[in-house]
Design a protein around this motif. Sequence first.
Motif, PDB file in Angstrom:
ATOM      1  N   PHE A 291     -46.327 -22.687  39.117  1.00  0.00           N
ATOM      2  CA  PHE A 291     -46.092 -22.997  37.707  1.00  0.00           C
ATOM      3  C   PHE A 291     -46.874 -22.046  36.807  1.00  0.00           C
ATOM      4  N   TRP A 292     -48.184 -21.853  37.110  1.00  0.00           N
ATOM      5  CA  TRP A 292     -49.005 -20.967  36.270  1.00  0.00           C
ATOM      6  C   TRP A 292     -48.429 -19.562  36.262  1.00  0.00           C
TER       7      TRP A 292
ATOM      8  N   GLU B 253     -45.320 -18.509  36.942  1.00  0.00           N
ATOM      9  CA  GLU B 253     -44.030 -18.454  36.240  1.00  0.00           C
ATOM     10  C   GLU B 253     -44.221 -18.543  34.729  1.00  0.00           C
ATOM     11  N   HIS B 254     -45.136 -19.395  34.304  1.00  0.00           N
ATOM     12  CA  HIS B 254     -45.399 -19.545  32.873  1.00  0.00           C
ATOM     13  C   HIS B 254     -45.946 -18.238  32.285  1.00  0.00           C
TER      14      HIS B 254
ATOM     15  N   VAL C  59     -48.802 -27.679  28.518  1.00  0.00           N
ATOM     16  CA  VAL C  59     -48.087 -26.401  28.451  1.00  0.00           C
ATOM     17  C   VAL C  59     -46.587 -26.645  28.324  1.00  0.00           C
ATOM     18  N   ALA C  60     -46.080 -27.590  29.100  1.00  0.00           N
ATOM     19  CA  ALA C  60     -44.637 -27.842  29.132  1.00  0.00           C
ATOM     20  C   ALA C  60     -44.135 -28.609  27.914  1.00  0.00           C
TER      21      ALA C  60
ATOM     22  N   ARG D  21     -49.194 -18.436  22.580  1.00  0.00           N
ATOM     23  CA  ARG D  21     -49.191 -19.340  23.739  1.00  0.00           C
ATOM     24  C   ARG D  21     -49.991 -18.735  24.887  1.00  0.00           C
TER      25      ARG D  21
ATOM     26  N   ARG E 152     -50.863 -28.738  32.693  1.00  0.00           N
ATOM     27  CA  ARG E 152     -49.455 -28.367  32.904  1.00  0.00           C
ATOM     28  C   ARG E 152     -48.545 -29.154  31.957  1.00  0.00           C
TER      29      ARG E 152
END
Length: 189
Positions: free
Chosen positions: A128-129, A131-132, A75-76, A91, A72
Amino acid sequence: MPPAKERADAARNRRAILDATAALLAEHGAEGVTMDRVAAAAGVGKGTIFHRFGNRAGLLHEMVAESAFTLRERVADGPPPLGPGAPAADRLRAFLEAMAGLVIDNLELMAILRSEPPHPRTAELHRFWHEHLTALLEEARPDVDAEVVGRLLLDSLAGATVPELARSGKTDRLLAAVRVLVDSVLQAS
């Protein structure tokens, strides 16, 4: 207010517990991970494990969480293509390959966690996954239902196929298929 710094002995115990759990998983598989065995292998009391992790599910979640929260962060804030700065399609490919790697690297843990009650932090990661992936798909393929397609992509890594192929030594084929799947989603019709 910043979180309290972990005491040295608590950090040592935490690392010993996680290392003992990993060793038991590697040596005995899922059945080998009991709180009694972990405590004995780590050289701590069973109460220490319960105090630190809550229960077996919490301990096992923490094993996966180390890798998941590292992913995470990458990724961020990491370098492209996984992190910001690359086109959404690049991405997306990098993220799903990294997620497949996370699942492959934690096969035994994933199998155990499916049989345990969900851990509260799991929902945070899943959100999070999703939304990403949704954001990347909205940018790369604004013509598709990004939320549903993203969920389907993630779900493709959560079923029986990934463990089956990884355990049979077909990891390269699995990762190649993940790339094909992502590329097929990215191609506009």
